[in-house]
Design a protein around this motif. Structure first.
Motif, PDB file in Angstrom:
ATOM      1  N   VAL A  44       0.848  -1.188   0.000  1.00 11.06           N
ATOM      2  CA  VAL A  44       0.000   0.000   0.000  1.00 11.06           C
ATOM      3  C   VAL A  44       0.885   1.240   0.000  1.00 11.06           C
ATOM      4  N   VAL A  45       0.562   2.186  -0.876  1.00 12.98           N
ATOM      5  CA  VAL A  45       1.402   3.384  -1.039  1.00 12.98           C
ATOM      6  C   VAL A  45       1.406   4.223   0.237  1.00 12.98           C
ATOM      7  N   LEU A  46       2.581   4.636   0.638  1.00 11.90           N
ATOM      8  CA  LEU A  46       2.773   5.481   1.813  1.00 11.90           C
ATOM      9  C   LEU A  46       2.863   6.941   1.368  1.00 11.90           C
ATOM     10  N   ILE A  47       2.055   7.794   1.960  1.00 12.28           N
ATOM     11  CA  ILE A  47       2.063   9.209   1.572  1.00 12.28           C
ATOM     12  C   ILE A  47       2.660  10.050   2.694  1.00 12.28           C
ATOM     13  N   HIS A  48       3.441  11.050   2.304  1.00 14.94           N
ATOM     14  CA  HIS A  48       4.080  11.947   3.264  1.00 14.94           C
ATOM     15  C   HIS A  48       3.434  13.331   3.218  1.00 14.94           C
ATOM     16  N   ASN A  49       3.651  14.063   4.274  1.00 17.78           N
ATOM     17  CA  ASN A  49       3.079  15.411   4.395  1.00 17.78           C
ATOM     18  C   ASN A  49       3.426  16.274   3.188  1.00 17.78           C
ATOM     19  N   SER A  50       4.676  16.195   2.752  1.00 22.32           N
ATOM     20  CA  SER A  50       5.150  17.035   1.648  1.00 22.32           C
ATOM     21  C   SER A  50       4.559  16.640   0.298  1.00 22.32           C
ATOM     22  N   ASP A  51       3.909  15.458   0.229  1.00 25.84           N
ATOM     23  CA  ASP A  51       3.304  14.999  -1.024  1.00 25.84           C
ATOM     24  C   ASP A  51       1.953  15.666  -1.289  1.00 25.84           C
ATOM     25  N   ILE A  52       1.374  16.276  -0.259  1.00 29.97           N
ATOM     26  CA  ILE A  52       0.031  16.838  -0.375  1.00 29.97           C
ATOM     27  C   ILE A  52       0.114  18.285  -0.841  1.00 29.97           C
ATOM     28  N   ALA A  95      -6.350  17.370  -0.386  1.00 32.53           N
ATOM     29  CA  ALA A  95      -6.539  16.755  -1.693  1.00 32.53           C
ATOM     30  C   ALA A  95      -7.490  15.583  -1.552  1.00 32.53           C
ATOM     31  N   VAL A  96      -8.223  15.301  -2.618  1.00 31.22           N
ATOM     32  CA  VAL A  96      -9.130  14.158  -2.635  1.00 31.22           C
ATOM     33  C   VAL A  96      -8.348  12.918  -3.055  1.00 31.22           C
ATOM     34  N   ILE A  97      -8.578  11.834  -2.341  1.00 35.05           N
ATOM     35  CA  ILE A  97      -7.870  10.576  -2.595  1.00 35.05           C
ATOM     36  C   ILE A  97      -8.390   9.912  -3.868  1.00 35.05           C
ATOM     37  N   GLU A  98      -7.474   9.541  -4.746  1.00 33.85           N
ATOM     38  CA  GLU A  98      -7.841   8.853  -5.979  1.00 33.85           C
ATOM     39  C   GLU A  98      -7.357   7.406  -5.992  1.00 33.85           C
ATOM     40  N   GLU A  99      -6.588   7.017  -4.978  1.00 32.09           N
ATOM     41  CA  GLU A  99      -6.199   5.622  -4.804  1.00 32.09           C
ATOM     42  C   GLU A  99      -5.906   5.416  -3.328  1.00 32.09           C
ATOM     43  N   ALA A 100      -5.700   4.181  -2.906  1.00 30.63           N
ATOM     44  CA  ALA A 100      -5.506   3.902  -1.484  1.00 30.63           C
ATOM     45  C   ALA A 100      -4.144   4.400  -1.006  1.00 30.63           C
ATOM     46  N   TYR A 101      -4.168   5.205   0.034  1.00 30.95           N
ATOM     47  CA  TYR A 101      -2.936   5.692   0.660  1.00 30.95           C
ATOM     48  C   TYR A 101      -3.036   5.475   2.163  1.00 30.95           C
ATOM     49  N   VAL A 102      -1.890   5.485   2.832  1.00 37.98           N
ATOM     50  CA  VAL A 102      -1.893   5.515   4.291  1.00 37.98           C
ATOM     51  C   VAL A 102      -1.037   6.682   4.742  1.00 37.98           C
ATOM     52  N   GLY A 103      -1.177   7.064   6.016  1.00 39.34           N
ATOM     53  CA  GLY A 103      -0.379   8.160   6.547  1.00 39.34           C
ATOM     54  C   GLY A 103       1.031   7.709   6.852  1.00 39.34           C
ATOM     55  N   SER A 104       1.851   8.617   7.380  1.00 38.32           N
ATOM     56  CA  SER A 104       3.255   8.313   7.643  1.00 38.32           C
ATOM     57  C   SER A 104       3.667   8.844   9.008  1.00 38.32           C
ATOM     58  N   ILE A 105       4.694   8.253   9.586  1.00 35.31           N
ATOM     59  CA  ILE A 105       5.270   8.748  10.821  1.00 35.31           C
ATOM     60  C   ILE A 105       5.907  10.112  10.570  1.00 35.31           C
ATOM     61  N   GLY A 106       5.930  10.944  11.557  1.00 36.75           N
ATOM     62  CA  GLY A 106       6.539  12.265  11.411  1.00 36.75           C
ATOM     63  C   GLY A 106       5.504  13.354  11.288  1.00 36.75           C
TER      64      GLY A 106
END
Length: 439
Positions: A44-52, A95-106
């Motif tokens: 599952v793709v991991l998303i970071h704060n800076s990606d948003i 942003a609106v989610i277009e695929e499954a993401y999860v949050g990240s530590i930090g």
């Protein structure tokens, strides 16, 4: 009358209801524990704060989490059409989610799930959270830290909730406006990139006369030396400083206008700093930027430098601008041939840099080459300055209309958009006219 005007006139002529986020959406906090040991090559793709970003997600690096771990934390997984909202740092960026993401530590994220409410479009809410209206609402609240909004404070924020048909029309308008802004930005960037490549092509062509001009090592162009950093703990070396001090972070343009940091005359004297004359050439010899770029800058003012910079003060038979152009023009080759292997910080073998040879024609020819290359660089510099300004202007234009479209009158209040105020005035005028005719 536009389609939006018609919908507002029909569905909410007297304003709209404002509701707290907790009444229109389910919210939850993203992952708040270390996930490093659960990273995998796929999953599952991991998303970071800076990606948003505003209304979009731009993954800088694709990282994945173990699917079994994700299943155990399924309430932390962003689902299709959820909204991911930053509430640490640039609060509200969504942003609106277009695929499954999860949050990240930090950092933590708020999942805004509105599927079950059927009262708010996720795209409308995303636009609203990104708007200045949302940030103004945050600032009006009695919150201890507006750069780190907790879940309770977030849920208490109120937003305008017009009928769904109105929301969808607003989203349609804003998405179209964003598309136009993006297309124009892409065209501007493409134009700048083309001009820059054209400049680099002609520069390399003009400076690739190895068989025609005498070749000299960079050491022979003049005197090279390095700098240092005055003690940071000695405040009198830095406070109210007036002497420019160049570090790697300043080396982002080909001709510097000033430096971010300045030192005092006391630092120059007591720390034995060298003050270099105007029209010297600075190069970076130790910095992470050397992974891909060899920064070279022309310095038209007196300055000092730190230990990661080397400065060239040219000999009398070398024009400073020619030395700048020829070193910059050969920069990629210099980087490839002189970069040290290994080490914790990227750096150059400076003895190899000094031994690197470049063509050096007579001063008259140098002058002619400089004139041509300066003209080319001037065109690129003007584009480089104008491009961010134009992009920023387009973004501000979009933000202005976004905030205007998202401003509604609260039911029963006098807070109205200009459009609604005009309609109310028209209705009052009509009623007055009717009374006159009756009399």
């Amino acid at each position: 009358m536009s389609r939006l005007d018609e919908l507002i006139e029909e569905l909410c002529p007297d304003g709209v209801e404002y509701k707290q986020i907790k009444d229109i959406a389910w919210t939850g906090i993203g992952l708040a524990t270390s996930v490093t040991k659960y990273k995998r090559d796929k999953g599952v793709v991991l998303i970071h704060n800076s990606d948003i970003k505003q209304n979009k997600i731009e993954l800088k690096n694709r990282e994945f989490l173990d699917e079994a771990f994700v299943k155990k934390n399924k309430n932390k997984v962003h689902q299709l059409h959820d909204i991911i909202t930053v509430h640490t740092g640039d609060v509200g960026t969504s942003a609106v989610i277009e695929e499954a993401y999860v949050g990240s530590i930090g950092f933590t994220t708020i999942i805004t799930r509105i599927n079950d409410f059927n009262e708010v479009s996720p795209y409308y809410l995303s636009h609203y959270l990104n708007s200045h209206l949302f940030k103004a609402e945050v600032n009006r609240k009695s919150i201890s830290d507006r750069n780190n909004l907790n879940q309770k404070d977030f849920e208490a924020i109120t937003i305008a909730v017009p009928p769904l048909e109105v929301q969808r029309e607003i989203v349609h308008i804003l998405d179209y406006f964003m598309l136009l802004t993006t297309e124009l930005t892409d065209k501007l960037i493409a134009e700048f990139t083309a001009r820059k490549k054209q400049y680099e092509f002609y520069r390399d062509k003009l400076l690739s006369r190895d068989e025609k001009y005498p070749m000299k090592s960079l050491a022979e162009l003049g005197k090279w030396s390095g700098g240092k950093t005055p003690s940071m703990s000695e405040k009198s070396f830095w406070e109210q400083g007036t002497v420019p001090w160049i570090s790697s972070k300043d080396m982002k343009s080909s001709t510097l206008e000033d430096t971010q940091d300045h030192i005092t005359e006391k630092a120059v004297k007591e720390a034995s700093m060298t003050v270099y004359p105007a029209n010297s050439i600075a190069v970076v010899t130790r910095s992470g930027i050397l992974k891909h770029t060899f920064p070279v800058a022309y310095i038209p003012f007196e300055t000092t430098i730190n230990q990661d910079i080397k400065m060239l003060v040219v000999n009398e038979d070398i024009l400073p601008r020619y030395a700048f152009h020829v070193i910059q023009g050969k920069g990629n080759d210099i980087l490839v041939k002189t970069k040290k292997q290994g080490g914790t910080v990227d750096s150059l073998d400076f003895q190899k840099v000094l031994a690197y040879k470049v063509p050096v024609p007579s001063k008259d020819i140098q002058s002619k080459l400089v004139e041509v290359l300066d003209n080319f660089e001037s065109i690129c510099t003007d584009l480089n300055i104008g491009l961010p300004a134009e992009i920023e202007a387009r973004q501000k234009q979009y933000e202005y209309y976004r905030d205007l479209l998202l401003t509604f009158a609260e039911t029963g209040s006098m807070l109205m958009t200009d459009r609604q105020t005009d309609r109310q005035t028209d209705r009052q005028t009509d009623r007055q006219t009717d009374r006159v005719e009756c009399d």
